[in-house]
Design a protein around this motif. Structure first.
Motif, PDB file in Angstrom:
ATOM      1  N   ILE A   1       0.855  -1.186   0.000  1.00 41.87           N
ATOM      2  CA  ILE A   1       0.000   0.000   0.000  1.00 41.87           C
ATOM      3  C   ILE A   1       0.892   1.237   0.000  1.00 41.87           C
ATOM      4  O   ILE A   1       1.941   1.248   0.636  1.00 41.87           O
ATOM      5  CB  ILE A   1      -0.939   0.034   1.232  1.00 41.87           C
ATOM      6  CG1 ILE A   1      -0.116  -0.067   2.526  1.00 41.87           C
ATOM      7  CG2 ILE A   1      -1.987  -1.061   1.155  1.00 41.87           C
ATOM      8  CD1 ILE A   1      -0.919   0.194   3.776  1.00 41.87           C
ATOM      9  N   PRO A   2       0.487   2.289  -0.691  1.00 40.84           N
ATOM     10  CA  PRO A   2       1.331   3.492  -0.761  1.00 40.84           C
ATOM     11  C   PRO A   2       1.139   4.388   0.455  1.00 40.84           C
ATOM     12  O   PRO A   2       0.728   5.542   0.343  1.00 40.84           O
ATOM     13  CB  PRO A   2       0.846   4.162  -2.047  1.00 40.84           C
ATOM     14  CG  PRO A   2      -0.604   3.789  -2.121  1.00 40.84           C
ATOM     15  CD  PRO A   2      -0.698   2.396  -1.552  1.00 40.84           C
ATOM     16  N   HIS A   3       1.438   3.875   1.634  1.00 32.99           N
ATOM     17  CA  HIS A   3       1.242   4.632   2.865  1.00 32.99           C
ATOM     18  C   HIS A   3       2.470   4.522   3.760  1.00 32.99           C
ATOM     19  O   HIS A   3       3.156   3.491   3.777  1.00 32.99           O
ATOM     20  CB  HIS A   3       0.024   4.106   3.641  1.00 32.99           C
ATOM     21  CG  HIS A   3      -1.297   4.440   3.020  1.00 32.99           C
ATOM     22  ND1 HIS A   3      -1.936   5.643   3.202  1.00 32.99           N
ATOM     23  CD2 HIS A   3      -2.101   3.713   2.205  1.00 32.99           C
ATOM     24  CE1 HIS A   3      -3.079   5.649   2.528  1.00 32.99           C
ATOM     25  NE2 HIS A   3      -3.196   4.479   1.915  1.00 32.99           N
ATOM     26  N   ASP A   4       2.729   5.580   4.507  1.00 30.98           N
ATOM     27  CA  ASP A   4       3.727   5.564   5.560  1.00 30.98           C
ATOM     28  C   ASP A   4       2.984   5.222   6.848  1.00 30.98           C
ATOM     29  O   ASP A   4       2.310   6.069   7.435  1.00 30.98           O
ATOM     30  CB  ASP A   4       4.406   6.936   5.657  1.00 30.98           C
ATOM     31  CG  ASP A   4       5.427   7.009   6.783  1.00 30.98           C
ATOM     32  OD1 ASP A   4       5.825   5.939   7.302  1.00 30.98           O
ATOM     33  OD2 ASP A   4       5.810   8.135   7.160  1.00 30.98           O
ATOM     34  N   LEU A   5       3.081   3.993   7.278  1.00 26.25           N
ATOM     35  CA  LEU A   5       2.265   3.470   8.376  1.00 26.25           C
ATOM     36  C   LEU A   5       2.756   3.966   9.727  1.00 26.25           C
ATOM     37  O   LEU A   5       3.953   3.932  10.020  1.00 26.25           O
ATOM     38  CB  LEU A   5       2.285   1.943   8.337  1.00 26.25           C
ATOM     39  CG  LEU A   5       1.451   1.207   9.384  1.00 26.25           C
ATOM     40  CD1 LEU A   5      -0.037   1.438   9.126  1.00 26.25           C
ATOM     41  CD2 LEU A   5       1.764  -0.301   9.338  1.00 26.25           C
ATOM     42  N   THR A   6       1.829   4.384  10.563  1.00 28.86           N
ATOM     43  CA  THR A   6       2.147   4.652  11.966  1.00 28.86           C
ATOM     44  C   THR A   6       2.266   3.305  12.679  1.00 28.86           C
ATOM     45  O   THR A   6       1.341   2.485  12.613  1.00 28.86           O
ATOM     46  CB  THR A   6       1.051   5.502  12.627  1.00 28.86           C
ATOM     47  OG1 THR A   6       0.996   6.780  11.974  1.00 28.86           O
ATOM     48  CG2 THR A   6       1.336   5.706  14.100  1.00 28.86           C
ATOM     49  N   THR A   7       3.386   3.078  13.346  1.00 32.58           N
ATOM     50  CA  THR A   7       3.645   1.741  13.868  1.00 32.58           C
ATOM     51  C   THR A   7       4.672   1.778  14.987  1.00 32.58           C
ATOM     52  O   THR A   7       5.277   2.824  15.260  1.00 32.58           O
ATOM     53  CB  THR A   7       4.134   0.818  12.732  1.00 32.58           C
ATOM     54  OG1 THR A   7       4.240  -0.528  13.199  1.00 32.58           O
ATOM     55  CG2 THR A   7       5.484   1.268  12.204  1.00 32.58           C
ATOM     56  N   MET A   8       4.869   0.645  15.624  1.00 30.30           N
ATOM     57  CA  MET A   8       5.975   0.440  16.546  1.00 30.30           C
ATOM     58  C   MET A   8       7.026  -0.374  15.813  1.00 30.30           C
ATOM     59  O   MET A   8       6.729  -1.441  15.271  1.00 30.30           O
ATOM     60  CB  MET A   8       5.530  -0.287  17.811  1.00 30.30           C
ATOM     61  CG  MET A   8       4.530   0.473  18.663  1.00 30.30           C
ATOM     62  SD  MET A   8       5.077   2.098  19.257  1.00 30.30           S
ATOM     63  CE  MET A   8       6.495   1.654  20.266  1.00 30.30           C
TER      64      MET A   8
ATOM     65  N   GLN B   1       5.857   7.760  13.871  1.00 28.72           N
ATOM     66  CA  GLN B   1       4.689   8.545  13.478  1.00 28.72           C
ATOM     67  C   GLN B   1       4.604   8.596  11.973  1.00 28.72           C
ATOM     68  O   GLN B   1       5.381   9.288  11.304  1.00 28.72           O
ATOM     69  CB  GLN B   1       4.792   9.961  14.044  1.00 28.72           C
ATOM     70  CG  GLN B   1       3.729  10.907  13.536  1.00 28.72           C
ATOM     71  CD  GLN B   1       2.343  10.597  14.082  1.00 28.72           C
ATOM     72  OE1 GLN B   1       2.101  10.782  15.268  1.00 28.72           O
ATOM     73  NE2 GLN B   1       1.458  10.096  13.239  1.00 28.72           N
ATOM     74  N   GLY B   2       3.687   7.842  11.411  1.00 30.56           N
ATOM     75  CA  GLY B   2       3.498   7.821   9.982  1.00 30.56           C
ATOM     76  C   GLY B   2       2.353   8.727   9.544  1.00 30.56           C
ATOM     77  O   GLY B   2       2.007   9.693  10.239  1.00 30.56           O
ATOM     78  N   ALA B   3       1.743   8.379   8.418  1.00 25.03           N
ATOM     79  CA  ALA B   3       0.693   9.210   7.839  1.00 25.03           C
ATOM     80  C   ALA B   3      -0.654   8.490   7.810  1.00 25.03           C
ATOM     81  O   ALA B   3      -1.526   8.823   7.007  1.00 25.03           O
ATOM     82  CB  ALA B   3       1.075   9.653   6.438  1.00 25.03           C
ATOM     83  N   THR B   4      -0.825   7.487   8.691  1.00 26.71           N
ATOM     84  CA  THR B   4      -2.082   6.726   8.680  1.00 26.71           C
ATOM     85  C   THR B   4      -2.932   6.996   9.916  1.00 26.71           C
ATOM     86  O   THR B   4      -3.895   6.278  10.178  1.00 26.71           O
ATOM     87  CB  THR B   4      -1.806   5.214   8.578  1.00 26.71           C
ATOM     88  OG1 THR B   4      -0.960   4.816   9.666  1.00 26.71           O
ATOM     89  CG2 THR B   4      -1.137   4.876   7.252  1.00 26.71           C
TER      90      THR B   4
END
Length: 378
Positions: free
Chosen positions: A327-334, A369-372
């Motif tokens: 997916i073209p997303h910068d995921l917010t994650t650990m 801190q991503g963009a989701t």
């Protein structure tokens, strides 16, 4: 094919004793450089590659092998970037020690098992009762064992991760953004590959500690958070869960609650039933996925339903892997340091082989801190 050239034949051609030829190959002992060169030249003439490792292992009583035992098939494991990172770290340390690495998939099944495979030490990846059974088998064989992903115990050196604290941090991030309707898309809780809502009875019978720890971390912020359990850390499993949490078959006028879908037959995994978005008040505003691959699947399902991420739905994951090919997303994650964990587990196994009992090694995840994720929309 002819017989394998022997060390004795090399020694005879080089006009040295067999023991001197052996020392020349090992690089140890009082052998002059000229003698070593003569032995190596004779070996090249005879096409002799060195002492048979099988015979050397028999003499030493060691196999020269460290095994990695997994709860899943190799095909499944190699679809999981976290498992690949674990193995990369392990392989780097084992190779540096000039030992071989053996993969033992599906613990307890197949031609090679913890009970039968030739190995000097084992690294067990997983946290279910199946893994603990393998620990007991290894102990009966007097094999050194290290656990990766298993809760530490006085008798089992382990590499652990802050799954609970990291999940609490994700939940607090969403709470700070104003989200109150939150759902969890969970990993397996009992190894059954069962999909569907996590009921109190199923939770009481859960055996996968990582899933429980990550859930307990979320519950420190959202005590009553609903959970949809998947069949494992795969994008398609997250997609299936996302469809159940966010969509409804057209014509349903009384939406079942989330994630108690009122019958999973309404959401077939093959996507054969066309869904429409649930009414806003009947779907979560944020989803906490217990892996990045699950998060990617949830985002894919949301966008197929016309639910924008993060404007209409915030999604967070766990692992810190690259999902931009999915997916073209910068995921917010650990972000967990998976390769470093693998290296640590391997070093602990090597310490045990040297007679040193290592201390447990604990790793911490880092918030990305991503963009989701975004403030809850009104």
């Amino acid at each position: 094919m002819g017989k394998r050239p022997t060390l004795a034949a090399v020694a005879a051609r080089a006009q040295v004793s067999v023991s001197t030829a052996s020392l020349a190959f090992s690089g140890s002992g009082p052998v002059s450089e000229s003698t070593r060169e003569r032995v190596l030249a004779a070996a090249k003439e005879l096409d002799y590659a060195g002492p048979d490792p099988r015979a050397r292992s028999l003499r030493r009583g060691k196999s020269g092998i460290v095994a990695v035992a997994m709860e899943e098939t190799v095909r499944y494991a190699f679809r999981d970037p976290v498992m690949i990172a674990f193995l990369d770290g392990i392989a780097a340390e084992i190779a540096a020690a000039e030992l071989a690495l053996l993969l033992v998939p599906e613990i307890g099944h197949g031609p090679a098992t913890v009970e039968t495979a030739s190995m000097d030490a084992a690294i067990l990846i997983g946290c279910s009762p199946v893994v603990m059974e393998s620990v007991e088998i290894a102990r009966r064989r007097s094999l050194p064992v290290v656990a990766l992903g298993t809760p530490p115990s006085p008798e089992l050196p382990a590499v652990t991760l802050d799954d609970r604290a990291a999940s609490t941090a994700l939940a607090r991030h969403l709470a700070d953004l104003g989200h109150s309707r939150v759902a969890v898309v969970g990993l397996e809780f009992d190894g059954s590959k069962h999909r569907g809502p996590l009921t109190p009875a199923k939770e009481a019978a859960a055996t996968v500690q990582v899933s429980l720890d990550r859930l307990h971390g979320v519950r420190e912020v959202y005590p009553d958070v609903p959970v949809f359990v998947t069949g494992g850390s795969l994008v398609e499993e997250g997609w299936h869960a996302g469809r159940a949490l966010l969509g409804l078959p057209a014509g349903i006028t009384s939406p079942p609650s989330v994630p108690d879908t009122g019958g999973l037959d309404l959401f077939p995994a093959d996507g054969s039933v066309e869904l429409v978005p649930r009414p806003r008040e009947h779907r979560p505003t944020a989803v906490i996925a217990q892996s990045d691959l699950l998060a990617a699947g949830v985002i894919r399902a949301a966008e197929e339903l016309g639910i924008a991420v993060p404007q209409d739905l915030s999604v967070v994951g766990f692992d810190g892997i690259r999902i931009d090919t999915v997916i073209p997303h910068d995921l917010t994650t650990m972000v967990q340091p998976a390769t470093d964990q693998g290296r640590a587990a391997a070093r602990m196994a090597l310490d045990l082989l040297d007679g040193v009992v290592p201390a447990d090694v604990h790793f911490r995840s880092t918030f990305h801190q991503g963009a989701t994720t975004a403030p809850v929309s009104s």
